[in-house]
Design a protein around this motif. Structure first.
Motif, PDB file in Angstrom:
ATOM      1  N   TYR A  95       0.649  -1.153  -0.179  1.00 23.07           N
ATOM      2  CA  TYR A  95      -0.215   0.229  -0.039  1.00 23.07           C
ATOM      3  C   TYR A  95       1.334   1.229   0.262  1.00 23.07           C
ATOM      4  CZ  TYR A  95      -3.491  -3.246   1.805  1.00 23.07           C
ATOM      5  OH  TYR A  95      -4.768  -4.023   1.441  1.00 23.07           O
ATOM      6  N   ALA A  97       1.164   5.109   0.822  1.00 26.59           N
ATOM      7  CA  ALA A  97       0.273   6.005   2.200  1.00 26.59           C
ATOM      8  C   ALA A  97       0.708   7.403   2.045  1.00 26.59           C
ATOM      9  CB  ALA A  97      -0.192   5.162   3.523  1.00 26.59           C
ATOM     10  N   TYR A 115      -0.440   8.470   9.146  1.00 24.87           N
ATOM     11  CA  TYR A 115      -1.660   8.047   7.392  1.00 24.87           C
ATOM     12  C   TYR A 115      -2.220   8.250   7.697  1.00 24.87           C
ATOM     13  CZ  TYR A 115       3.747   7.269   6.628  1.00 24.87           C
ATOM     14  OH  TYR A 115       5.596   6.800   6.852  1.00 24.87           O
ATOM     15  N   TRP A 118      -4.532   6.872   2.000  1.00 30.22           N
ATOM     16  CA  TRP A 118      -4.394   4.654   1.263  1.00 30.22           C
ATOM     17  C   TRP A 118      -4.805   4.477   0.075  1.00 30.22           C
ATOM     18  CZ3 TRP A 118      -1.005   1.759   4.522  1.00 30.22           C
ATOM     19  CH2 TRP A 118      -0.850   2.278   5.927  1.00 30.22           C
TER      20      TRP A 118
END
Length: 128
Positions: A95, A97, A115, A118
């Motif tokens: 991912y 972020a 974060y 995302w």
């Protein structure tokens, strides 16, 4: 509207390479801490690498140092994660972020809670 779009995942054999991309839009790109995280089934989300878009400085978790390189193309608002010498334990959903408006400070970049935004993730599978 903030958007983070990852791409570049796939299946490779151990020792192979992949380059992940994260196209960012909808927020001030050039003053944010950007992170790459990964999550394998049954495991917690793990911070892999981070980059402060203002100066390009990077940080890495120990297990990927010397193998992974995070970079950016400011003109395209795009982040990259070059992954070399991949191992089966690198298999996970990866991912991108964004921690908007803040630097990547010390080890706090590894904290997923920092974060705000995302992406949907891109799967990386490494076979032995």
């Amino acid at each position: 509207q903030v958007q983070l779009a990852e791409s570049g995942g796939g299946s490779v054999q151990a020792g192979g390479s992949l380059r992940l991309s994260c196209a960012a839009s909808g927020y001030p790109y050039d003053t944010s801490c950007m992170g790459w995280f990964r999550q394998a089934p049954g495991k917690e989300r793990e911070g892999v690498a981070a980059l402060y878009t203002g100066d390009g400085k990077t940080a890495y978790t120990d297990s990927v140092k010397g193998r992974f390189t995070m970079s950016q193309d400011n003109a395209k608002n795009t982040l990259y994660l070059e992954m070399n010498n991949l191992a089966p334990e690198d298999s996970a959903m990866y991912y991108c972020a964004a921690d908007v408006g803040r630097r990547c400070v010390g080890a706090y970049w590894k904290n997923a809670g920092r974060y705000s935004y995302w992406g949907q993730g891109t799967q990386v599978t490494v076979s032995s």
